[in-house]
Design a protein around this motif. Structure first.
Motif, PDB file in Angstrom:
ATOM      1  N   PHE A 276       0.805  -1.224   0.000  1.00  0.00           N
ATOM      2  CA  PHE A 276       0.000   0.000   0.000  1.00  0.00           C
ATOM      3  C   PHE A 276       0.838   1.274   0.000  1.00  0.00           C
ATOM      4  O   PHE A 276       0.269   2.369  -0.043  1.00  0.00           O
ATOM      5  CB  PHE A 276      -0.927   0.003   1.218  1.00  0.00           C
ATOM      6  N   GLY A 277       2.169   1.124   0.046  1.00  0.00           N
ATOM      7  CA  GLY A 277       3.007   2.308   0.081  1.00  0.00           C
ATOM      8  C   GLY A 277       2.956   3.008   1.426  1.00  0.00           C
ATOM      9  O   GLY A 277       2.453   2.468   2.422  1.00  0.00           O
ATOM     10  N   PHE A 278       3.488   4.236   1.441  1.00  0.00           N
ATOM     11  CA  PHE A 278       3.485   5.044   2.663  1.00  0.00           C
ATOM     12  C   PHE A 278       3.164   6.475   2.246  1.00  0.00           C
ATOM     13  O   PHE A 278       3.675   6.968   1.244  1.00  0.00           O
ATOM     14  CB  PHE A 278       4.836   4.966   3.368  1.00  0.00           C
ATOM     15  N   PRO A 279       2.303   7.157   2.988  1.00  0.00           N
ATOM     16  CA  PRO A 279       1.816   8.468   2.546  1.00  0.00           C
ATOM     17  C   PRO A 279       2.938   9.487   2.339  1.00  0.00           C
ATOM     18  O   PRO A 279       3.868   9.594   3.150  1.00  0.00           O
ATOM     19  CB  PRO A 279       0.887   8.904   3.676  1.00  0.00           C
ATOM     20  N   ASP A 280       2.841  10.237   1.253  1.00  0.00           N
ATOM     21  CA  ASP A 280       3.789  11.311   0.991  1.00  0.00           C
ATOM     22  C   ASP A 280       3.738  12.337   2.112  1.00  0.00           C
ATOM     23  O   ASP A 280       2.664  12.682   2.621  1.00  0.00           O
ATOM     24  CB  ASP A 280       3.457  11.998  -0.336  1.00  0.00           C
ATOM     25  N   GLY A 281       4.899  12.805   2.500  1.00  0.00           N
ATOM     26  CA  GLY A 281       4.976  13.867   3.493  1.00  0.00           C
ATOM     27  C   GLY A 281       5.004  13.392   4.931  1.00  0.00           C
ATOM     28  O   GLY A 281       5.320  14.169   5.832  1.00  0.00           O
ATOM     29  N   LYS A 282       4.674  12.125   5.187  1.00  0.00           N
ATOM     30  CA  LYS A 282       4.687  11.616   6.562  1.00  0.00           C
ATOM     31  C   LYS A 282       6.020  10.956   6.885  1.00  0.00           C
ATOM     32  O   LYS A 282       6.723  10.463   5.999  1.00  0.00           O
ATOM     33  CB  LYS A 282       3.538  10.629   6.784  1.00  0.00           C
ATOM     34  N   ILE A 283       6.324  10.954   8.152  1.00  0.00           N
ATOM     35  CA  ILE A 283       7.563  10.350   8.653  1.00  0.00           C
ATOM     36  C   ILE A 283       7.279   8.927   9.107  1.00  0.00           C
ATOM     37  O   ILE A 283       6.279   8.666   9.787  1.00  0.00           O
ATOM     38  CB  ILE A 283       8.127  11.174   9.832  1.00  0.00           C
ATOM     39  N   LEU A 284       8.164   8.011   8.741  1.00  0.00           N
ATOM     40  CA  LEU A 284       8.084   6.630   9.216  1.00  0.00           C
ATOM     41  C   LEU A 284       9.060   6.443  10.369  1.00  0.00           C
ATOM     42  O   LEU A 284      10.280   6.609  10.187  1.00  0.00           O
ATOM     43  CB  LEU A 284       8.410   5.642   8.097  1.00  0.00           C
ATOM     44  N   GLY A 285       8.536   6.107  11.545  1.00  0.00           N
ATOM     45  CA  GLY A 285       9.391   5.709  12.652  1.00  0.00           C
ATOM     46  C   GLY A 285       9.668   4.223  12.514  1.00  0.00           C
ATOM     47  O   GLY A 285       8.799   3.397  12.819  1.00  0.00           O
ATOM     48  N   ALA A 286      10.837   3.878  12.028  1.00  0.00           N
ATOM     49  CA  ALA A 286      11.168   2.490  11.689  1.00  0.00           C
ATOM     50  C   ALA A 286      11.826   1.803  12.877  1.00  0.00           C
ATOM     51  O   ALA A 286      12.992   2.078  13.196  1.00  0.00           O
ATOM     52  CB  ALA A 286      12.083   2.441  10.465  1.00  0.00           C
ATOM     53  N   GLY A 287      11.081   0.921  13.534  1.00  0.00           N
ATOM     54  CA  GLY A 287      11.600   0.196  14.702  1.00  0.00           C
ATOM     55  C   GLY A 287      12.486  -0.948  14.262  1.00  0.00           C
ATOM     56  O   GLY A 287      12.030  -2.080  14.129  1.00  0.00           O
ATOM     57  N   LEU A 288      13.769  -0.666  14.051  1.00  0.00           N
ATOM     58  CA  LEU A 288      14.701  -1.627  13.440  1.00  0.00           C
ATOM     59  C   LEU A 288      15.585  -2.350  14.439  1.00  0.00           C
ATOM     60  O   LEU A 288      16.245  -3.326  14.086  1.00  0.00           O
ATOM     61  CB  LEU A 288      15.593  -0.892  12.420  1.00  0.00           C
ATOM     62  N   ILE A 289      15.633  -1.863  15.676  1.00  0.00           N
ATOM     63  CA  ILE A 289      16.463  -2.470  16.717  1.00  0.00           C
ATOM     64  C   ILE A 289      15.529  -3.008  17.800  1.00  0.00           C
ATOM     65  O   ILE A 289      14.656  -2.294  18.291  1.00  0.00           O
ATOM     66  CB  ILE A 289      17.455  -1.448  17.312  1.00  0.00           C
ATOM     67  N   ASP A 290      15.727  -4.274  18.188  1.00  0.00           N
ATOM     68  CA  ASP A 290      14.829  -4.944  19.122  1.00  0.00           C
ATOM     69  C   ASP A 290      14.901  -4.294  20.500  1.00  0.00           C
ATOM     70  O   ASP A 290      15.932  -4.359  21.174  1.00  0.00           O
ATOM     71  CB  ASP A 290      15.198  -6.429  19.209  1.00  0.00           C
ATOM     72  N   GLY A 291      13.781  -3.699  20.921  1.00  0.00           N
ATOM     73  CA  GLY A 291      13.734  -3.058  22.231  1.00  0.00           C
ATOM     74  C   GLY A 291      13.348  -3.983  23.359  1.00  0.00           C
ATOM     75  O   GLY A 291      13.280  -3.558  24.515  1.00  0.00           O
ATOM     76  N   ARG A 292      13.105  -5.270  23.055  1.00  0.00           N
ATOM     77  CA  ARG A 292      12.623  -6.195  24.086  1.00  0.00           C
ATOM     78  C   ARG A 292      13.599  -7.316  24.391  1.00  0.00           C
ATOM     79  O   ARG A 292      13.369  -8.083  25.325  1.00  0.00           O
ATOM     80  CB  ARG A 292      11.291  -6.806  23.644  1.00  0.00           C
ATOM     81  N   ASN A 293      14.640  -7.459  23.614  1.00  0.00           N
ATOM     82  CA  ASN A 293      15.594  -8.532  23.875  1.00  0.00           C
ATOM     83  C   ASN A 293      16.992  -7.953  23.892  1.00  0.00           C
ATOM     84  O   ASN A 293      17.195  -6.785  23.538  1.00  0.00           O
ATOM     85  CB  ASN A 293      15.463  -9.653  22.836  1.00  0.00           C
TER      86      ASN A 293
END
Length: 762
Positions: A276-293
């Motif tokens: 579906f893509g990602f809306p133009d102009g919005k910021i993606l907070g990409a959770g790329l590092i495991d915060g639980r382990n």
């Protein structure tokens, strides 16, 4: 250009300074002003550390005096009437009374934060009218800016998540509640915007659960209102712990950024972005590092993922961040000097995860060649651990892989076992027992420390433990308890104790995380294949049994609790690790039975918290959990009575699974939830032995006899009295000796009243 962001930092301090400050205040060793000063220093140190590491969007208002949900409740002035709150800013004494109880009022309910081992204080709405007592996010922003020059990102629990995590209202009141709370949230964001705040992080973890289209309409109304109220304020709508189901609807909300968990929700969230893509102009907070382990990332996978995402979202609109708040991991690996270097080098706590975020940003912006040496170090660290002999024990792997060949059911059904057990044990009507542990006094902790340091010999320590067992066996007999326990004085923690005696576990020096309030735990690290080596609990159990004619329960921690309360290796499915633990525990159960201990409690307080957040995934998890428990407990004789214990969770959602465990007796918390669990049994039949905890052990309050009699009477209206046990709702390790003895005396007295009343009724 990529930018870095964090979602939350551990509160407890590198050396648990936060915990120590709270407990000193509660003990009267410092006053309120001193506490406030100490916590301010800790809070600012945490912000400065993130600033020094180069994190660009630093969270503020993630720090708490106890719990972030309780903070919001106090900010909204939602203090239950029993605490006699007079309005205005909630006093610290009232705040802590809500969390811990006091002599005049029971504490608010505490339950698990989604599927983690963190506990939050449940808001009680019950017709109360919210008001803004103080703008906590604004105060946190102002403090960071004035004292450190940090343009912070205030963190606020989302309105919809807050309501869904609350109690004391009917579903048909939800829209009315939203209308009551919206003006408060509007005021908060407007004041932030007027102050010049650039970004606010509004946490809506409820969006990763199984929500409905009706929920979505309410959520859109909330965020449309907030956007209209403060159009200049950038809202980062943050989700975590799983993927969002209604991706298109969520990313189209009138907010400026969406935070997605690309670790625990990776597959579905990534597929949604591609589809579906990602809306133009919005910021993606990409959770790329495991915060639980706690495992170090090789960083190759997240870098590749960044490349994939960049086809849909350009780097200048991506924030690299952890998958969730770092509240759930320890602070720093620096003190871990005792770990094997191969293992230590493969770990990343909160500080190291922030370094990984910075490294990903640098690699993405400047090219991997600029940081290739560091990337190579990460990859090699992971490869070395994966190649170690501890992770490659073929006989353990094969046993867990062929689990269908292992016995996983008792020889006879409960009805037949129950007859045999009653003939053997001759227990009285409404038998009394406790959950396992007794107070660990300063003398007990000092003795353990002396033994661990080598100041005491094994003989000295064993003699001390036996003396404690003698004291408490005698006390239990004097109080009048029917089924005794040895007290667990030799154990620091119910998971750590077993992990220290099983292969495949490692233990940290400073790997502390917050469980609830000031209660910190140091989870074991399951880094290798798990196997039994030698009996772990037989010696103390047999000694305790030698001191009394009454039955003494052997006490074990169950496979799912060991799994869920540990940091678990990430190179195998969790179910396979659970089966390895289960097979190891079965050997201990058999060793206890062989030694004459024929009441055995296998505790599973953490079974519920591992339940997936999406209901369509429940069946698989529960099937694996039931199998693991039954693998541990199914090879004993009919007359051997298997107990288990669970606490603080929504049991009505999994009553069928609890029944399927086929434990002869289960004890479940019901006091802190004010008897609400009993309603579950008004609607569902439970035909095995059961004990509903009749008083809250997490409060220093001594419950009156009448209160426990009332709890027992209500339970006996819906449960078979012939199968009913009476016990506290959890272990007593954290309580004082005098209050423990007084509470247990009251419990036995309440039991005697209930027995007499039942006898008269007959």
């Amino acid at each position: 250009m990529l930018k870095s962001s964090n979602l939350g930092y551990p509160r407890i301090g590198a050396n648990r300074e936060w915990k120590k400050a709270l407990e000193a205040y509660w003990a009267g060793k410092c006053d309120e002003a001193q506490l406030i000063g100490q916590l301010e220093r800790i809070r600012l140190d945490h912000l400065k550390l993130q600033q020094d590491k180069g994190i660009e969007l630093i969270p503020v208002n993630d720090f708490s005096y106890y719990d972030h949900i309780l903070d919001a409740t106090a900010m909204f002035g939602l203090v239950p009437p029993r605490f006699q709150y007079a309005g205005g800013v909630v006093p610290l004494s009232t705040y802590y009374a809500m969390a811990r109880g006091d002599k005049g009022a029971t504490a608010c309910e505490m339950t698990k934060w989604f599927n983690t081992n963190y506990h939050y204080i449940v808001p009680e709405l019950n017709g109360a009218k919210p008001t803004l007592t103080e703008n906590r996010p604004l105060k946190a922003y102002q403090e960071a800016k004035e004292k450190l020059g940090i343009e912070g990102k205030p963190v606020l629990i989302g309105l919809y998540s807050y309501l869904k995590l609350s109690k004391g209202y009917e579903l048909n009141q939800l829209d009315e509640l939203i209308e009551q709370f919206l003006p408060i949230y509007t005021q908060i964001v407007q004041e932030l915007a007027q102050e010049g705040v650039q970004w606010i992080q509004i946490d809506e973890p409820i969006l990763v659960t199984s929500i409905t289209q009706e929920d979505l309409l309410r959520i859109r109304r909330i965020y449309s209102t907030l956007h209209e109220a403060a159009p200049s304020l950038n809202i980062m709508l943050q989700t975590y712990f799983e993927a969002v189901d209604f991706y298109e609807e969520i990313v189209s909300l009138p907010v400026q950024g969406i935070g997605l968990d690309l670790i625990h929700g990776l597959g579905q969230n990534l597929e949604s972005i591609k589809s579906f893509g990602f809306p133009d102009g919005k910021i993606l907070g990409a959770g790329l590092i495991d915060g639980r382990n706690i495992w170090r990332s090789s960083l190759e996978a997240p870098l590749q993922l960044l490349q994939e995402i960049s086809d849909y979202v350009p780097y200048e609109r991506i924030l690299v961040q952890p998958s969730c708040s770092l509240l759930h991991v320890p602070v720093s690996t620096r003190p871990e000097t005792a770990l094997d270097p191969v293992l230590k080098n493969a770990l990343a706590y909160a500080d190291e995860k922030l370094d990984e975020i910075i490294l990903l940003v640098q690699a993405g912006n400047d090219g991997q060649e600029s940081v290739q040496a560091k990337l190579d170090d990460s990859r090699k660290a992971v490869e070395l651990l994966n190649a170690s002999s501890s992770r490659n024990k073929e006989h353990v792997r094969q046993a867990a892989a062929n689990i269908d060949l292992q016995p996983a059911s008792r020889e006879n059904v409960f009805v037949k076992r129950q007859i045999s057990q009653q003939e053997k044990w001759q227990l009285p009507f409404l038998p009394t027992t406790t959950i396992g542990s007794f107070p660990q006094s300063p003398e007990v902790r000092k003795a353990r420390q002396s033994f661990r340091k080598g100041d005491w010999s094994n003989e000295q320590y064993e003699e001390f433990i036996q003396a404690q067992i003698q004291i408490w066996i005698k006390l239990q007999e004097e109080i009048g308890i029917d089924v005794l326990v040895h007290g667990e004085f030799e154990r620091t923690d119910m998971v750590e104790f077993f992990g220290e005696k099983l292969n495949g576990f490692a233990f940290t020096l400073n790997g502390w995380v917050q469980s609830y309030g000031s209660r910190c735990v140091k989870p074991p690290v399951i880094f290798g294949d798990v196997e039994f080596t030698t009996p772990m609990t037989v010696k103390e159990s047999v000694y305790a049994q030698s001191l009394t004619d009454r039955p003494v329960k052997g006490m074990l921690t169950g496979p799912l609790t060991i799994l869920n309360w540990s940091f678990v290796r990430d190179d195998l499915p969790r179910s396979e690790v659970a089966f390895q633990i289960a097979l190891a525990l079965r050997e201990e159960v058999e060793a206890l039975e062989k030694a004459g201990i024929e009441m055995i409690q296998v505790d599973e307080p953490a079974l519920r918290e591992g339940l997936p957040l999406k209901k369509e995934k429940w069946d698989r998890y529960l099937e694996d959990s039931i199998l693991a428990f039954r693998l541990s407990t199914s090879t004993v004789k009919d007359t051997t009575q298997i107990h288990t214990h669970m606490c603080y969770c929504e049991f009505h959602e999994m009553i069928d699974a609890i029944t399927a465990l086929d434990a002869d007796v289960i004890s479940i918390e019901t006091s802190r939830s004010h008897g609400e669990l009993i309603h579950t049994f008004e609607e569902s039949t439970y035909e095995l032995g059961i004990g509903l905890g009749v008083y809250d052990i997490h409060s220093p309050r001594i419950p009156p006899v009448e209160e426990m009699v009332s709890m027992i009477d209500r339970a006996l209206q819906v449960l078979d009295p012939a199968l009913f046990w009476i016990n506290p709702d959890c272990g007593l390790k954290t309580r004082g000796i005098e209050e423990t003895v007084a509470s247990l005396r009251n419990m036995v007295q309440a039991t005697e009243i209930a027995r007499a009343a039942r006898s008269v009724a007959k």
